[in-house]
Motif scaffolding. Structure first.
Motif, short mmCIF file in Angstrom:
data_model
loop_
_atom_site.label_atom_id
_atom_site.label_comp_id
_atom_site.label_asym_id
_atom_site.label_seq_id
_atom_site.Cartn_x
_atom_site.Cartn_y
_atom_site.Cartn_z
N ALA A 272 -3.46 11.99 4.23
CA ALA A 272 -3.69 11.57 5.62
C ALA A 272 -2.66 10.53 6.05
CB ALA A 272 -5.11 11.00 5.75
N SER A 273 -2.23 9.72 5.10
CA SER A 273 -1.25 8.68 5.43
C SER A 273 0.07 9.26 5.91
CB SER A 273 -0.99 7.80 4.20
OG SER A 273 -2.13 7.05 3.89
N GLY A 274 0.38 10.49 5.48
CA GLY A 274 1.65 11.09 5.87
C GLY A 274 1.76 11.21 7.38
N ALA A 275 0.72 11.76 7.99
CA ALA A 275 0.74 11.90 9.44
C ALA A 275 0.68 10.54 10.12
CB ALA A 275 -0.45 12.76 9.89
N ALA A 276 -0.08 9.63 9.55
CA ALA A 276 -0.20 8.29 10.14
C ALA A 276 1.14 7.56 10.09
CB ALA A 276 -1.27 7.48 9.41
N ASP B 96 -4.14 6.29 -0.67
CA ASP B 96 -4.06 6.90 0.66
C ASP B 96 -5.04 6.24 1.61
OD1 ASP B 96 -3.30 8.80 2.63
OD2 ASP B 96 -5.09 9.99 2.16
N ALA B 97 -6.25 6.02 1.14
CA ALA B 97 -7.27 5.39 1.99
C ALA B 97 -6.86 3.97 2.36
CB ALA B 97 -8.61 5.38 1.26
N ALA B 98 -6.32 3.24 1.39
CA ALA B 98 -5.92 1.85 1.65
C ALA B 98 -4.76 1.80 2.65
CB ALA B 98 -5.52 1.17 0.35
N LEU B 99 -3.80 2.70 2.47
CA LEU B 99 -2.64 2.72 3.39
C LEU B 99 -3.07 3.14 4.79
CD1 LEU B 99 0.38 2.56 3.98
CD2 LEU B 99 0.64 4.86 3.02
N LEU B 100 -3.92 4.15 4.85
CA LEU B 100 -4.37 4.64 6.16
C LEU B 100 -5.09 3.54 6.93
CD1 LEU B 100 -4.34 7.25 7.79
CD2 LEU B 100 -6.60 7.78 6.86
N ALA B 101 -5.94 2.79 6.23
CA ALA B 101 -6.69 1.71 6.88
C ALA B 101 -5.73 0.67 7.47
CB ALA B 101 -7.63 1.05 5.88
N ARG B 102 -4.68 0.35 6.74
CA ARG B 102 -3.72 -0.64 7.23
C ARG B 102 -2.91 -0.09 8.40
NH1 ARG B 102 -2.82 -5.95 5.07
NH2 ARG B 102 -0.61 -5.57 5.41
N LEU B 103 -2.53 1.18 8.31
CA LEU B 103 -1.71 1.77 9.38
C LEU B 103 -2.51 1.92 10.68
CD1 LEU B 103 0.21 4.52 7.38
CD2 LEU B 103 1.19 2.48 8.42
N GLU C 272 0.82 -1.21 0.00
CA GLU C 272 0.00 0.00 0.00
C GLU C 272 0.86 1.27 0.00
OE1 GLU C 272 -0.64 -2.65 1.85
OE2 GLU C 272 -2.65 -3.28 1.25
N GLY C 273 1.98 1.24 0.73
CA GLY C 273 2.86 2.41 0.76
C GLY C 273 3.45 2.69 -0.60
N ALA C 274 3.89 1.64 -1.27
CA ALA C 274 4.48 1.82 -2.61
C ALA C 274 3.44 2.33 -3.60
CB ALA C 274 5.08 0.50 -3.08
N GLY D 199 -4.58 -9.94 4.16
CA GLY D 199 -5.75 -9.28 4.73
C GLY D 199 -5.88 -9.41 6.23
N LEU D 200 -4.98 -10.13 6.86
CA LEU D 200 -5.10 -10.37 8.30
C LEU D 200 -4.28 -9.38 9.11
CD1 LEU D 200 -4.74 -14.29 8.29
CD2 LEU D 200 -6.85 -12.96 8.43
N SER D 201 -4.78 -9.07 10.30
CA SER D 201 -4.04 -8.21 11.23
C SER D 201 -3.00 -9.06 11.95
CB SER D 201 -5.01 -7.60 12.24
OG SER D 201 -5.45 -8.62 13.12
N PRO D 202 -2.06 -8.43 12.67
CA PRO D 202 -1.03 -9.21 13.37
C PRO D 202 -1.60 -10.24 14.34
CG PRO D 202 -0.36 -6.93 13.25
CD PRO D 202 -1.76 -6.98 12.71
N VAL D 203 -2.64 -9.86 15.09
CA VAL D 203 -3.22 -10.82 16.03
C VAL D 203 -3.93 -11.94 15.28
CG1 VAL D 203 -5.03 -11.11 17.77
CG2 VAL D 203 -3.41 -9.22 17.97
#
Lengths: 447, 129
Positions: free
Chosen positions: B73-77, A93-100, A73-75, A147-151
Motif C-alpha cells: 500500500a505504501s507504494g501508491a502512497a 508497510d503499515a508504519a510507513l503508510l500511517a506516516r505518509l 519507516e521507508g528504509a 512521533g510528532l506531525s509537522p504542525v
C-alpha cells in the motif's frame, strides 16, 4: 543511510535545506525593501512576501518530516522487501503508510478543533505537545520529535524554546528550525530581543555562499554552530573551537579555518568541519588572559554538541581548541561526563583548565568516558607564539605544551624572518604552512 | 488638514538592487529537473506521463522507492505524495516569480503614484497649516 529510501530521504533533506535558504534570502530582501520603499504598493508587496514565507515554512516542515519518514519507516520497508520477509514487510508497510497519510490539510483540521473529538468524527484534535524540561535526555527528545506531525512540531518548538539547538533532534531538523528562526529575525530585525544584526547578517551571507551548511544551533544573541556538510555522513568530523574575538559576525573566516583543518586531516574530503561559535568569546586578549568564566559557561554546550554528533552517526570525532577556544575545550572535557571525542587537540592554547591530561575525559563510540592521555590528547604550538606561554601564569590551568601535562606535544617553527613573528599566533590555518601540515598529521592519526 | 500621515517613501537607488535580488531568487528556486520515472510497477499511464514530463529530484527518488514497494500500500502512497510534493515545489516557484514580477510592476507604476499622491497631500497639508 543507503538504498532507495536513503536516496529519497537525502533528496527531501536537500530540497528542505535549499528552500530554507531561499526563506532566509527572502527575509533579508523583504527587510531591505521596507527600508527603501513604503506606501500602499510597498505594503501589498510585503503582504505577498509574508504569505510566501509562511508557505515556504510549511513546505520545509513537510519535507523534513518526509525525509525522516523515508529514512526510518521507508528504509525499514525497503529492507524487508529486499530480504523477502513478508511479516516484517507488512508491519513496515503499515508504519510507513500511517506516516505518509499525515498531511498538512488533515493536520490543520485537527489543530483547528477545540476540545474533545466529537463522537463519530473522522479526526480528533491534535494532542497537546509535551513540554520537556532542560534536563531531559536526548533519546526522549528524539523519540518525542519523531512521533510528532509537522504542525505539532511547530507547537513543540514553541513550547520548548531552544530545543532545536540541543542534542535529540535530527541534524536536518535542527538546521531547518534554525534557518526558520534566522529568517524570522531577518524579516523583523527591530523586534524585541533581536541579536546583533552583524551576526545574523553574516550568517545569512554565509548560508547563501555555502548552501551545504547545516545550522546546528542559533540563539537569540546570535551565538550558534555551523557545519559545512552532513556530519552524519562523514568519516571524520572536526569541531573547531575558535578563541578571542570570535563570534557569528566572523563566521566566514572561522568556518574557513575549520575547513582548512578538515582539508589537512582528510585530503580525500571525507571530513565535515563544525565551527563552534555558541560562546561569548573574550573580545580582547587582556580579557581572555584572566576570564575563565566564559569558557566554563559555554563548556556544557560544546559537550552537548559533541554528544549530538556522536548520536548522528558521525565517524571519528576530533575537537580542536584554538587559543582561548582551547581553554573552552579543556573545560568541556573536564566536565564529569567528558567530551564525546576520539581526539582533542589544544592549538596554541594558553591553558587546559586542569593540572594533568588524565583529569580530562574523552569518550568514543561506546560513550564511556576515559581519562585523557598522550594517545587521545595532543598539543601544538609555534615556537615563537607568545600565547601558549601565558600558561606559565596558571590562570587557565596547566599549559598543554608543558611536558608534565602529559599530552602528545608538537612544536613547529615556521619563522624565517622578523616579519614572520607578527603571524605566529594567526598563521596556523594558512594553506601549505608548516603548522597546518603538522595539524593534519595529528588529526589524521587514529588514537 | 493637519495630521495627515504621509508615510510614503521610494528610493530607487536602494530599491532597484533589492528587486533585482528578488528576481534572481525567484529564478534560483526553479527545481532542478530530470527525466521522469521509467521504473516498473508505476502503471502505463504513469510511465507515459513520466516519459513526457520532467520531475524534481525528490520526486524521482521517491518514485524509485515507490516502484520497489509497488506490491504494498505504501507504494501508491509514496507515488501520490511525490506527485503532490512536486506540484507544491512548482507552485511555490511560480508564486515567487509572480510576487517578484508584481513587486517590480508596483515599484514602477503604483509606487510612483503613491509618491505623487503623497507629494500632493503634503502640499495640501502645508498650505492648510
Amino acid at each position: 543511510m543507503s538504498g532507495r529510501a536513503g536516496a529519497a530521504a537525502r533528496a527531501a533533506s536537500d530540497t528542505a535545506r535549499a528552500w530554507g535558504g531561499h526563506a532566509v534570502a527572502l527575509a533579508g530582501i523583504g527587510a531591505a525593501l521596507r527600508d527603501c520603499w513604503s506606501g500602499q504598493a510597498a505594503a501589498a508587496t510585503a503582504v505577498e512576501l509574508d504569505a510566501l514565507a509562511a508557505h515556504i515554512d510549511e513546505l520545509v516542515a513537510d519535507l523534513v518530516h518526509l525525509a525522516e519518514t523515508l529514512e526510518v519507516e521507508g528504509a525499514a520497508l525497503e529492507r524487508a522487501v529486499d530480504d523477502g520477509e513478508a511479516g516484517a514487510a507488512a508491519a513496515a508497510d503499515a508504519a510507513l503508510l500511517a506516516r505518509l497519510q499525515i498531511s498538512r490539510s488533515v493536520d490543520r483540521m485537527r489543530a483547528a478543533l477545540q476540545g474533545p473529538a466529537l463522537p463519530g468524527a473522522v479526526v480528533g484534535p491534535l494532542p497537546a505537545v509535551p513540554e520537556l524540561g532542560p534536563g531531559v535526555d536526548a533519546a526522549t527528545v528524539a523519540a518525542t520529535w519523531h512521533g510528532l506531525s509537522p504542525v505539532q512540531r511547530s507547537a513543540f518548538l514553541e513550547a520548548n524554546p531552544g530545543i532545536e539547538d540541543r542534542s535529540g533532534l535530527p541534524i536536518d531538523a535542527r538546521d531547518a528550525a534554525n534557518r526558520s528562526e534566522l529568517a524570522a529575525v531577518l524579516a523583523d530585525p527591530a523586534g524585541p530581543g533581536r541579536a546583533d544584526p552583524d551576526r545574523t547578517g553574516a550568517l545569512a551571507e554565509h548560508l547563501s555562499a555555502h548552501p551545504e551548511t547545516r545550522v546546528l544551533a542559533l540563539d537569540g544573541a546570535g551565538r550558534g554552530t555551523v557545519a559545512d556538510g552532513d556530519p552524519g555522513a562523514a568519516g571524520q568530523v572536526v569541531t573547531f573551537v575558535p578563541g578571542t574575538g570570535s563570534s557569528m559576525a566572523g563566521v566566514a573566516d572561522a568556518a574557513g579555518d575549520a575547513a582548512a583543518l578538515c582539508a589537512a586531516a582528510a585530503p580525500d574530503g571525507n571530513c565535515v568541519a563544525v565551527t563552534f561559535l555558541d560562546q561569548d568569546a573574550p573580545e580582547s586578549v587582556p580579557v581572555a588572559a584572566v576570564d575563565r568564566e566564559r569558557a566554563a559557561e559555554a563548556a556544557a554546550r560544546l559537550q552537548d554538541l559533541q554528544n549530538s554528533l556522536r548520536d548522528a552517526g558521525a565517524g571519528e570525532l576530533d575537537v580542536v581548541g584554538y587559543s582561548y577556544g582551547g581553554v573552552l575545550a579543556g573545560a568541556a572535557a573536564a566536565l564529569p561526563a567528558g567530551l564525546a571525542a576520539d581526539q582533542l587537540l589544544f592549538l596554541a592554547a594558553p591553558g587546559s583548565t586542569v593540572d594533568h591530561v588524565s583529569e580530562l575525559r574523552l569518550s568514543g563510540d561506546d560513550e564511556v568516558p576515559r581519562p585523557g592521555d598522550s594517545t587521545s590528547v595532543a598539543a601544538l604550538a609555534e615556537r615563537w607564539d607568545p600565547v601558549p606561554w601565558w600558561a606559565l601564569t596558571g590562570i587557565h590551568g596547566a599549559g598543554p605544551m608543558d611536558p608534565d601535562f602529559g599530552a602528545d606535544r608538537h612544536t613547529v617553527d615556521s619563522v624565517e624572518t622578523v616579519a614572520d613573528l607578527d603571524d605566529t599566533h594567526t598563521g596556523y590555518f594558512d594553506p601549505g604552512s608548516i603548522p597546518l601540515a603538522e595539524i593534519g598529521r595529528i588529526l589524521a592519526a587514529r588514537p | 488638514m493637519k495630521g495627515i500621515a504621509v508615510n510614503v517613501h521610494l528610493d530607487p537607488s536602494c530599491l532597484d538592487p533589492q528587486l533585482d535580488r528578488l528576481a534572481a531568487l525567484a529564478g534560483a528556486t526553479a527545481p532542478a529537473r530530470a527525466a521522469g520515472p521509467q521504473g516498473p510497477g508505476l502503471g502505463p499511464i504513469h510511465e507515459i506521463l513520466g516519459a513526457l514530463a520532467t520531475v524534481s529530484p525528490v520526486r524521482r527518488r521517491m518514485d524509485e522507492l515507490a516502484a520497489a514497494c509497488a506490491a504494498y500500500a505504501s507504494g501508491a502512497a509514496l507515488a501520490g505524495r511525490a506527485a503532490d510534493l512536486d506540484a507544491d515545489l512548482t507552485w511555490l516557484h511560480r508564486e515567487l516569480q509572480q510576487v517578484a514580477a508584481a513587486a517590480v510592476h508596483r515599484a514602477r507604476t503604483l509606487g510612483v503614484i503613491d509618491a505623487e499622491r503623497a507629494a500632493d497631500l503634503a502640499a495640501v497639508a502645508g498650505a492648510a497649516a
